[in-house]
Design an enzyme around this catalytic site. Structure first.
Site, PDB file in Angstrom:
ATOM      1  N   ARG A 282      -0.019  -9.119  13.421  1.00 42.43           N
ATOM      2  CA  ARG A 282      -0.657  -8.138  12.527  1.00 42.43           C
ATOM      3  C   ARG A 282      -1.549  -8.830  11.506  1.00 42.43           C
ATOM      4  O   ARG A 282      -2.607  -8.311  11.141  1.00 42.43           O
ATOM      5  CB  ARG A 282       0.419  -7.282  11.845  1.00 42.43           C
TER       6      ARG A 282
ATOM      7  N   ARG B 265      11.338  -6.177   4.145  1.00 46.70           N
ATOM      8  CA  ARG B 265      11.029  -4.736   4.081  1.00 46.70           C
ATOM      9  C   ARG B 265      12.021  -3.910   4.885  1.00 46.70           C
ATOM     10  O   ARG B 265      12.431  -4.281   5.980  1.00 46.70           O
ATOM     11  CB  ARG B 265       9.618  -4.484   4.604  1.00 46.70           C
TER      12      ARG B 265
ATOM     13  N   ARG C  54      -9.304   0.772   9.711  1.00 47.34           N
ATOM     14  CA  ARG C  54      -8.867  -0.600   9.935  1.00 47.34           C
ATOM     15  C   ARG C  54      -9.911  -1.396  10.701  1.00 47.34           C
ATOM     16  O   ARG C  54      -9.721  -2.576  10.938  1.00 47.34           O
ATOM     17  CB  ARG C  54      -7.577  -0.595  10.755  1.00 47.34           C
TER      18      ARG C  54
ATOM     19  N   LYS D 266       0.830  -1.207   0.000  1.00 45.88           N
ATOM     20  CA  LYS D 266       0.000   0.000   0.000  1.00 45.88           C
ATOM     21  C   LYS D 266       0.870   1.264   0.000  1.00 45.88           C
ATOM     22  O   LYS D 266       0.631   2.184  -0.774  1.00 45.88           O
ATOM     23  CB  LYS D 266      -0.928   0.024   1.227  1.00 45.88           C
TER      24      LYS D 266
ATOM     25  N   ARG E   3      11.511  -2.043  10.504  1.00 48.80           N
ATOM     26  CA  ARG E   3      10.491  -1.595  11.454  1.00 48.80           C
ATOM     27  C   ARG E   3      10.403  -2.557  12.638  1.00 48.80           C
ATOM     28  O   ARG E   3      10.489  -3.765  12.465  1.00 48.80           O
ATOM     29  CB  ARG E   3       9.120  -1.553  10.758  1.00 48.80           C
TER      30      ARG E   3
END
Ligand code: AMP
Length: 209
Positions: A166, A122, A88, A13, A155
């Site tokens: 998550r 990531r 969310r 996203k 992160r």
């Protein structure tokens, strides 16, 4: 254009949003990025949410909605926006309807193995939030952002335990939003599996631009 980017963590996203802001000329509003910046600044908001975010859980609706409402008082979002990471929960979506009229919801279609591969590699710029990936999009100089020279890091919520949490939270709390917006005829499904240039093409095609 007033858009929501809806999809699991790691769907791309933020990466598509970075391209879409230039295509559409609207700002990217990422609740996750706002929280990360508050954490980096050690502001009261940052101190309140750090442990929750690091554990892969959701920040409470009240705090998150207040943050978005505050951001929506600024001039730049009046003509349009890309909302990434908000809403969310169905409750957040219902409240959003009371202060802004979303036009379309881009649903990022991506299978679990691709999500895990993306999240596992990531890397993010601590300063400007640009996303990199150790295989699909490395920074030119290791550890340094190509765009602003900031530090590129992993992160805290990209740890294997937090990723698991998550994904669980996404399925339980966020997935119902697809039905919520599909009923309203707002969903556009985008195949988010290919490399970013192809995802950009898929995105433009589904918007008819
Ligand atoms: P993201 O960058 O969108 O993956 O968001 C990172 C983290 O910030 C999430 O895992 C949540 O802990 C928190 N967060 C971001 N957006 C929301 C939201 N709309 N509601 C609750 N928590 C959020």
């Amino acid at each position: 254009m007033k858009l929501i980017f809806l999809g699991p963590p790691g769907a791309g996203k933020g990466t598509l949003a970075a391209r879409a802001v230039d295509i559409l000329g609207v700002p990217h509003v990422s609740t996750g990025a706002i929280f990360r910046s508050a954490i980096a600044d050690k502001s009261p908001l940052g101190l309140k949410v750090k442990a929750i975010i690091d554990a892969g859980k959701l920040v409470d609706d009240e705090t998150t909605i207040a943050l978005v409402k505050e951001r929506f008082t600024q001039a730049d979002v009046q003509k349009g926006y890309i909302l990434d990471g908000f809403p969310r929960t169905v409750y957040q979506a219902e409240v959003l309807e009371t202060f802004s009229a979303v036009e379309k919801v881009i649903n990022f279609d991506i299978p679990d193995p691709d999500i895990l591969e993306r999240l596992g590699g990531r890397r993010v710029c601590r300063k400007c939030g640009h996303n990199f990936h150790i295989i699909f999009g490395k920074p030119s100089k290791e550890g340094i952002c190509d765009h602003c020279g900031g530090e590129v890091y992993v992160r805290d919520d990209d740890s294997p335990q937090a990723i698991q949490k998550r994904l669980e939270v996404y399925r339980a709390q966020t997935l119902p939003l697809i039905g919520f917006y599909r009923q309203k005829g707002k969903i556009l499904d985008v195949d988010a599996r290919p490399a970013i240039d192809d995802v950009v093409d898929n995105f433009k095609r589904c918007l008819g631009i």
